[in-house]
Design a protein around this motif. Structure first.
Motif, short mmCIF file in Angstrom:
data_model
loop_
_atom_site.label_atom_id
_atom_site.label_comp_id
_atom_site.label_asym_id
_atom_site.label_seq_id
_atom_site.Cartn_x
_atom_site.Cartn_y
_atom_site.Cartn_z
N UNK A 260 23.55 20.50 7.80
CA UNK A 260 23.63 21.91 8.16
C UNK A 260 23.84 22.82 6.95
N UNK A 261 24.33 22.25 5.85
CA UNK A 261 24.54 23.06 4.65
C UNK A 261 23.22 23.60 4.13
N UNK A 281 32.68 36.51 3.25
CA UNK A 281 33.50 35.92 4.31
C UNK A 281 32.63 35.24 5.35
N UNK A 282 31.54 35.87 5.74
CA UNK A 282 30.63 35.28 6.72
C UNK A 282 29.94 34.04 6.14
N UNK A 283 29.56 34.10 4.87
CA UNK A 283 28.96 32.93 4.21
C UNK A 283 29.95 31.77 4.22
N UNK A 284 31.19 32.05 3.88
CA UNK A 284 32.21 30.99 3.82
C UNK A 284 32.45 30.37 5.20
N UNK A 285 32.50 31.21 6.23
CA UNK A 285 32.69 30.70 7.58
C UNK A 285 31.53 29.79 7.98
N UNK A 286 30.31 30.19 7.65
CA UNK A 286 29.14 29.37 7.99
C UNK A 286 29.16 28.05 7.23
N UNK A 287 29.55 28.10 5.95
CA UNK A 287 29.63 26.87 5.16
C UNK A 287 30.65 25.91 5.75
N UNK A 288 31.80 26.43 6.13
CA UNK A 288 32.84 25.57 6.69
C UNK A 288 32.42 25.00 8.04
N UNK A 289 31.72 25.79 8.84
CA UNK A 289 31.22 25.25 10.11
C UNK A 289 30.24 24.11 9.87
N UNK A 290 29.38 24.28 8.86
CA UNK A 290 28.39 23.24 8.55
C UNK A 290 29.07 21.95 8.12
N UNK A 291 30.10 22.06 7.29
CA UNK A 291 30.83 20.87 6.84
C UNK A 291 31.61 20.26 8.00
N UNK A 292 32.21 21.12 8.80
CA UNK A 292 33.05 20.64 9.91
C UNK A 292 32.21 19.92 10.96
N UNK A 293 31.02 20.41 11.22
CA UNK A 293 30.18 19.77 12.23
C UNK A 293 29.80 18.36 11.83
N UNK A 294 29.61 18.15 10.52
CA UNK A 294 29.32 16.79 10.06
C UNK A 294 30.56 15.92 10.22
N UNK A 295 31.75 16.54 10.00
CA UNK A 295 32.98 15.76 10.03
C UNK A 295 33.50 15.54 11.44
N UNK A 296 32.97 16.30 12.43
CA UNK A 296 33.53 16.22 13.79
C UNK A 296 32.43 16.03 14.82
#
Length: 505
Positions: A260-261, A281-296
């Motif tokens: 997703x990254x 801020x929006x870029x950072x939120x999207x990046x964290x969602x992309x990493x989190x989706x892989x991790x969860x």
């Protein structure tokens, strides 16, 4: 180039870097016995009033914002020949360009670093400032202050000489930026340049950090970068490389980068500003969602879309506002560790409440007080030697509300081998002060199979008490950490009972 003996009251030690507009020297402050970076306007620009004002603007911006994620200004002055200079905090650990020159960074490190850079740019955006020149040479590293060895360094954003207040950053502005990282609209003197230009720069930095071709810096070559010793392209007024305005075709990201990254970086580097994220801020939120989706992968899609998680300050859309942190009596340094993601395993029997949660494949088990639940299976930002998140779990009657609601009791439990390798339980707790709270004497207690060091804080307000505890696992190879907010009126033995229910094997 002649090396000056002194600049103002500072003794000049050596040259740090030379750029298009300024020279940076390492200076020594004899009064405070500390080193500083002294940025002096270049001689060839000393008679250009616009450049002189731009130079002063940088110091004013940094001084006005005065944030730990930005290079800090200590003082300003003027040389005998009239050239202005600014005294800045010295980035003693070099630049991102220095590190990338030595080879690609590990993927978890690169992802974490991109998140930290976005957080720094978000500070500028919150203050109505657009940087316009985000490059590896402008991302610096500075040792953390004494007494805060974790993290061992801070990521700071530098070189705001091209930054302007957003109100002044549109319409007939001078073309400025570094080819390869500069947004396409920065090449148009009539275009509106806003926070989305920095989003483009963040996307290009992400491609540089995570791409298969990351060893090739699209902005490399040219003069030395001020304050870092790294190289940078001085040709802000030169032609851009049309092949680097945006990624063409499929992004070739390294193995281990969440799929997703790629989508996040594509969106960030869209040719037209309207296609990008609105700000850092929006870029950072999207990046964290992309990493989190892989991790969860176990987390239901509905919950991922809703952004459910426990998070630290400034962590994207789920971030807890700073005013809330102060109200809770929690510090940003502490909450940066409290981001648990993923799913736990509970020993619930149908029709009966769970009595414990298990994470990390059974390595960590935490007994649940009556009515409490567990959430998460990872300690965000804390990576083990294998590059994966180390174990962590939030337990609470309402675990997803614990950080945001001061009336909700709860606890975070994490286990870290990397923390054990660099510090002791007492040292780890010393890194997590609560400045607005009264501190009780440190005590030690053995609960379960762990010898705990425990510090209690009385903070007043809705969240009246916070307890920090740490110890080694039975093998002595991992540090076990717990932050506990006991229920109101629970009694002094609640903490010990909770600690006794933490088992690590």
């Amino acid at each position: 180039m002649t090396v000056p003996d002194r600049i103002g009251p500072y003794r000049v030690e050596r040259l740090l870097g030379v750029g298009s507009f300024a020279t940076v020297w390492l200076g020594h402050d004899p009064v405070l016995d500390s080193y500083v970076a002294i940025k002096v306007l270049a001689e060839n620009w000393s008679h250009d009033l616009r450049v002189r004002e731009r130079f002063r603007d940088e110091a004013r911006l940094l001084r006005r914002i005065d944030h730990e994620r930005l290079v800090r200004v200590h003082a300003v002055g003027e040389l005998p020949d009239g050239r202005p200079y600014a005294v800045l905090a010295w980035a003693d650990r070099g630049s991102l360009r220095d590190r990338l020159a030595a080879g690609p960074l590990p993927v978890p490190t690169a992802l974490h670093l991109l998140d930290e850079i976005a957080a720094g740019v978000a500070v500028l955006h919150r203050h109505g400032v657009v940087h316009r020149d985000l490059t590896p040479g402008n991302i610096l590293f500075r040792s953390a202050p004494d007494g805060t060895p974790d993290p061992v360094e801070r990521v700071v954003i530098a070189d705001l000489g091209l930054a302007k207040a957003l109100a002044a950053a549109s319409g007939l502005t001078a073309r400025a930026g570094t080819p390869g990282y500069m947004a396409p609209e920065q090449d148009d003197p009539l275009a509106v340049v806003d926070t989305r230009a920095d989003v483009f720069g963040l996307g290009r930095l992400g491609i540089r950090l995570l791409g298969m071709d990351g060893a090739t810096d699209p902005g490399a070559g040219g003069a030395r970068d001020p304050g870092t010793g790294g190289t940078r392209n001085p040709g802000a007024a030169g032609a851009t490389d049309p092949g680097t305005d945006a990624p063409k075709g499929g992004l070739r990201l390294r193995a281990g980068v969440p799929q997703q990254v790629s989508t996040v970086l594509r969106t960030a580097t869209a040719h037209h500003p309207a296609g990008r994220y609105p700000d850092a801020t929006a870029f950072r939120a999207a990046l964290q969602r992309a990493v989190r989706e892989r991790a969860t992968p176990e987390q239901p899609a509905r919950e991922r879309a809703a952004g459910y998680r426990s998070t630290g300050p400034g962590r994207g859309s789920g971030a807890v506002p700073r005013r809330t942190l102060r109200r809770l009596g929690l510090t940003a340094a502490t909450l940066g560790w409290l981001a648990a993601v993923g799913a736990t395993t509970a020993d619930a029997v149908p029709g009966r409440p769970a009595t414990s949660v298990t994470v990390a494949g059974g390595r960590v088990t935490v007994a649940l007080p009556p009515g409490w639940q567990g959430f998460g299976d990872g300690w965000a930002g804390q990576y083990g030697g294998d590059g994966d998140l180390e174990p962590g779990v939030v337990i609470s009657p309402r675990p997803r509300r614990w950080l945001a609601d001061p009336t909700v009791p709860g606890a975070f439990v994490g286990v870290s081998t990397t923390a054990a390798a660099r510090t002791t339980p007492a040292g780890f707790l010393a890194e997590r002060p609560h400045a607005d709270c009264a501190t009780a004497p440190t005590r030690r207690t053995r609960q379960g199979n762990i010898d705990w060091t425990v510090i209690s804080f009385a903070c007043g307000g809705s969240r009246s008490a916070i307890v920090e505890a740490a110890g080694y696992d039975p093998d002595g190879t991992a540090l076990v950490y717990a932050q506990i907010v006991p229920p109101v009126g629970s009694g002094p033995d609640f903490v010990d009972r909770l600690l006794a229910g933490i088992r690590v094997r």
